[in-house]
Design a protein around this motif. Structure first.
Motif, PDB file in Angstrom:
ATOM      1  N   ILE A   4     -54.282 -29.820 -31.756  1.00 50.13           N
ATOM      2  CA  ILE A   4     -55.557 -29.554 -32.421  1.00 50.13           C
ATOM      3  C   ILE A   4     -55.413 -28.277 -33.244  1.00 50.13           C
ATOM      4  O   ILE A   4     -54.600 -27.420 -32.926  1.00 50.13           O
ATOM      5  CB  ILE A   4     -56.728 -29.431 -31.408  1.00 50.13           C
ATOM      6  N   PRO A   5     -56.207 -28.156 -34.320  1.00 51.43           N
ATOM      7  CA  PRO A   5     -56.070 -26.977 -35.181  1.00 51.43           C
ATOM      8  C   PRO A   5     -56.680 -25.739 -34.537  1.00 51.43           C
ATOM      9  O   PRO A   5     -57.879 -25.521 -34.615  1.00 51.43           O
ATOM     10  CB  PRO A   5     -56.830 -27.379 -36.454  1.00 51.43           C
ATOM     11  N   CYS A   6     -55.852 -24.930 -33.927  1.00 52.18           N
ATOM     12  CA  CYS A   6     -56.374 -23.818 -33.137  1.00 52.18           C
ATOM     13  C   CYS A   6     -55.229 -22.866 -32.820  1.00 52.18           C
ATOM     14  O   CYS A   6     -54.156 -23.320 -32.422  1.00 52.18           O
ATOM     15  CB  CYS A   6     -56.957 -24.383 -31.837  1.00 52.18           C
ATOM     16  N   ASN A   7     -55.455 -21.552 -32.985  1.00 52.38           N
ATOM     17  CA  ASN A   7     -54.346 -20.638 -32.710  1.00 52.38           C
ATOM     18  C   ASN A   7     -54.657 -19.322 -31.988  1.00 52.38           C
ATOM     19  O   ASN A   7     -53.790 -18.453 -31.919  1.00 52.38           O
ATOM     20  CB  ASN A   7     -53.586 -20.335 -34.006  1.00 52.38           C
ATOM     21  N   PRO A   8     -55.846 -19.131 -31.406  1.00 49.95           N
ATOM     22  CA  PRO A   8     -56.099 -17.829 -30.765  1.00 49.95           C
ATOM     23  C   PRO A   8     -55.129 -17.473 -29.637  1.00 49.95           C
ATOM     24  O   PRO A   8     -54.927 -16.284 -29.358  1.00 49.95           O
ATOM     25  CB  PRO A   8     -57.532 -17.966 -30.233  1.00 49.95           C
TER      26      PRO A   8
ATOM     27  N   ILE B 216     -50.741 -25.002 -37.554  1.00 57.54           N
ATOM     28  CA  ILE B 216     -51.848 -24.596 -36.679  1.00 57.54           C
ATOM     29  C   ILE B 216     -52.155 -25.664 -35.627  1.00 57.54           C
ATOM     30  O   ILE B 216     -52.800 -25.414 -34.622  1.00 57.54           O
ATOM     31  CB  ILE B 216     -53.097 -24.235 -37.498  1.00 57.54           C
ATOM     32  N   ASN B 217     -51.653 -26.889 -35.853  1.00 55.44           N
ATOM     33  CA  ASN B 217     -51.870 -27.962 -34.884  1.00 55.44           C
ATOM     34  C   ASN B 217     -50.824 -27.983 -33.776  1.00 55.44           C
ATOM     35  O   ASN B 217     -50.910 -28.792 -32.854  1.00 55.44           O
ATOM     36  CB  ASN B 217     -51.858 -29.321 -35.585  1.00 55.44           C
TER      37      ASN B 217
END
Lengths: 359, 256, 103
Positions: B37-41, B57-58
């Motif tokens: 999923i597009p998420c990077n924290p 980012i995925n």
């Protein structure tokens, strides 16, 4: 007649970002918001957002709303009209509004339509009983006004909204008896599913609602299992008690205004229904009308914000407001939008956007 | 199957389990994020560059076991609440599991809760070692649970309801709970006197009248030793609290 | 039905005001939607339909679906899911279409 450079219809995430970008480029902007304050559905989101830092990842929706609202209130180029519903859009570009119970007309030179979406409904017996609420209503009651929608809930829909609202219900102290979905697989992010599953809530895929029970209010629901062809499995009905049946089966873009002026539309199920055709710049078949957020196709709020920025910047550019960094900003926003939609979960959106492309 | 139930499969969990060697060295983050999923924290929040860079980012997160210190900053930053820290060096028999928990009431330090697995099923009693809830967690508190070591990759949530009655008071005078007594018995303190000396249970004003029998029952339950075979505690006067002044003014000081 | 404690949110509540619904006195917070105040008091059935007399409650709570129409201070067809509560409001259930009375 109220005159302005850019009219932004809707003060949710897309509209707020569009207004900020257009105003920063030098255009005079009016935001029309039907509610008493800006924020749209962002104010009801208590979970942390996905994406990257540029879309405020790890921040909660209502905190993002505060950040954007502060930017708007500090921007001299932006006027906000709340309690103002745009009720008509006309061929000559005029918008008619109901503002504080008065009828007014607005003539903008460009318009960004960021009206959002409305909730889809589901046909089943007794689906009109009180206590059967859309997921948005449940979020509004509990996260804006602090009122529990019920004591025990059955959630219909295991997409992101259904999963997130189930989690929020538990945070509000409401028991979630089950999350069901007719699809054979969970549609939302699996991390959201795992969050509620480990709290002990069963997630039942291939299950749908047959009948709601109750006289003056919902008291329970009969569910039924589906086979791989989505057909009901005989004798697989079962009953769950609930005083709130929450419907989270998706959203449809709110496009009435764009229909009124004959903007070219396309039926794209991947984006929630009829959407305006638009180009990369979020420009519709009417060159002075731009679109952003769920009104252009239902997606996540992160993409809505990026689309808002693209639409606002382009609306300003269309009117001749262009700064030295307009193009580099646009390039950045295009890249952000692509990146948010690039993975396997963005596949459906990518396919949908192709069908909604303006030739 | 995760896509149908929300519960990760054994294979998926194995794929993110740190090696036994690394687990033996101390705390480490475990990312139970199984979908692109597009998420990077997770990557941007790590101060030790222990998350492998997300080229796309995925990409799914991957922990570098040599760089991760198990500090747990990523736990509160993950929008999916899918990161946990496990520390199998916590004690000889227990591991620490640090997990995000965004519900009320929050448990209190030192109390006992019921550890649950990825399906919310009760699997063990767990002691709340610490609840981190500072502005740094930004309303995603991190709860540290001490659980049996072999369940470090099983416990992923908890229920405040204490099905094992661990928060029940056995010693009312010194406020010692059943959970604390059980913890001591597990550590090898298996006589009333040993437990009394290390926990003060039985040292209060009632002199053990209330708790002694209960402690013996619990030792018997956990060790299998019959109560009649156990060493009884040492009984010394006075059998009730008295004033020191009364001793000093005694008329019967005929010791000399 | 009010949420007393929430792990993430704090609720800004207006002053407590009283209003009547079908003659019964209830209290709510000034500025919150009428329907929210009613819901907090356990009133979830907000009317009945004009033809088949089916019970009706909220559906969208944001002013889209018009499932919550009621008569407020004599004015019929008010969407009470978005109409702010004020002190002393007289709210009556609508069974069927609203009627505008001539004084």
């Amino acid at each position: 007649m109220i005159k302005t450079d850019v009219a932004v219809i809707g003060g949710g995430p897309a509209g707020m970002c569009a207004a900020i970008e257009a105003a920063n480029a030098g255009a005079k902007v009016i935001v029309f918001e039907r509610n008493l304050s800006l924020g749209g559905q962002l104010v009801k989101q208590t979970h942390m957002f996905f994406g990257s830092q540029k879309q405020y990842a790890s921040k909660r929706g209502f905190d993002i709303s505060k950040i954007l609202r502060d930017q708007i209130s500090q921007n001299k180029n932006i006027t906000v009209m709340t309690n103002a519903t745009v009720i008509g859009m006309y061929e000559d570009g005029v918008l008619t509004i109901e503002h504080d119970n008065k009828y007014k007309k607005v003539l903008p030179r460009a318009t960004v339509v960021a009206t959002g979406a409305s909730e889809k409904f589901l046909p089943f017996n007794n689906n009109d009983l009180p206590g059967i609420y859309g997921a948005g209503a449940v979020q509004t009651l509990m996260n804006v006004y602090g009122v529990k929608p019920g004591d025990q809930v059955v959630m219909v829909g295991a997409g992101n909204i259904g999963l997130i609202v189930s989690y929020q219900l538990m945070q509000a102290g409401v028991k979630v008896n089950a999350v069901i979905d007719a699809a054979p697989r969970i549609g939302g992010y699996l991390v959201h599913a795992s969050k509620i599953r480990r709290m002990g809530v069963p997630i039942l895929t291939s299950t749908t609602v047959k009948t709601a029970h109750g006289t003056e209010c919902v008291e329970g629901v009969t569910l039924v299992k589906l086979d791989e062809n989505w057909k009901e499995i005989p004798d697989s009905e079962f009953y769950l008690p609930c005083d709130n049946l929450c419907i989270a089966v998706g959203l449809s873009p709110l496009t009435e205004l764009m229909w009124q002026i004959g903007i070219e539309m396309a039926y794209v199920p991947q984006l929630g229904g009829y959407v305006p055709k638009s180009n990369k710049n979020m420009q519709t078949s009417r060159p002075e009308v731009f679109v952003a957020g769920d009104a252009s196709g239902v997606e996540e709020a992160s993409s809505a914000m990026v689309e808002g920025r693209i639409a606002g910047l382009n609306a300003a550019k269309f009117l001749g407001f262009k700064t030295t960094d307009t193009d580099s900003k646009l390039a950045d926003y295009f890249e952000q939008a692509d990146s948010l939609r690039s993975g396997p979960v963005g596949e459906k959106i990518r396919a949908g956007l192709k069908l909604a492309e303006l030739d | 199957m995760l896509e149908k139930t929300g519960i990760a499969t054994v294979e998926q969990i194995e794929s993110v389990t740190p090696s036994a060697e690394r687990r033996g060295k101390g705390a480490i983050a475990v990312c139970e994020c199984f979908q692109n999923i597009p998420c990077n924290p997770c990557y941007t929040s790590c101060k030790f560059n222990a998350m492998k860079p997300l080229i796309d980012i995925n990409d799914r997160p991957e922990v570098n076991p040599d760089k991760c210190t198990g500090c747990g900053i990523c736990i509160s930053n993950c929008p999916g609440l899918a990161i946990f820290v496990i520390d199998e060096t916590y004690s000889e028999t227990e591991a620490l599991v640090k997990l995000p928990y965004e519900f009320l009431p929050l448990p209190e330090d030192g109390t006992f809760v019921t550890g649950t697995d990825r399906a919310g099923k009760a699997v063990c009693r767990a002691k709340v070692v610490k609840v981190l809830n500072t502005p740094a967690q930004d309303k995603t508190p991190v709860v540290w649970l001490a659980v049996p070591k072999e369940l470090s990759m099983t416990v992923r949530c908890f229920k405040i309801d204490d099905i094992y009655s661990d928060n029940t008071y056995l010693c009312r005078c010194e406020e010692v709970t059943l959970g604390e007594i059980r913890e001591l018995i597990r550590k090898g303190y298996t006589s009333v006197d040993e437990i009394k000396r290390i926990s003060r249970a039985g040292m209060g004003p009632c002199q053990g009248k209330t708790c002694r029998q209960l402690i013996m029952n619990e030792i018997s339950k956990m060790t299998g030793e019959k109560i009649q075979d156990m060493p009884v505690s040492t009984f010394r006067p006075p059998v009730k609290p008295i004033k020191l002044g009364m001793l000093a003014q005694s008329e019967d000081n005929d010791d000399e | 039905m009010r949420i007393e404690k929430h792990p993430i949110l704090t609720f800004e509540k207006g002053e407590t005001v009283t209003f009547t619904y079908n003659g019964t006195v209830y209290s709510g917070f000034k500025g919150e939607p009428i329907a929210s105040a009613l819901h907090a008091n356990g009133v979830r059935t907000l009317g009945h339909t004009h033809d088949k007399h089916r019970p009706r409650g909220l559906y969208c709570a944001i002013g889209n679906c018009s499932s919550c129409l009621a008569t407020v201070n004599g004015k019929p067809n008010v969407r009470i899911c978005v109409e702010p509560l004020t002190k002393g409001m007289v709210v009556t259930q609508q069974n069927g279409r609203g009627v505008l009375k001539n004084d």
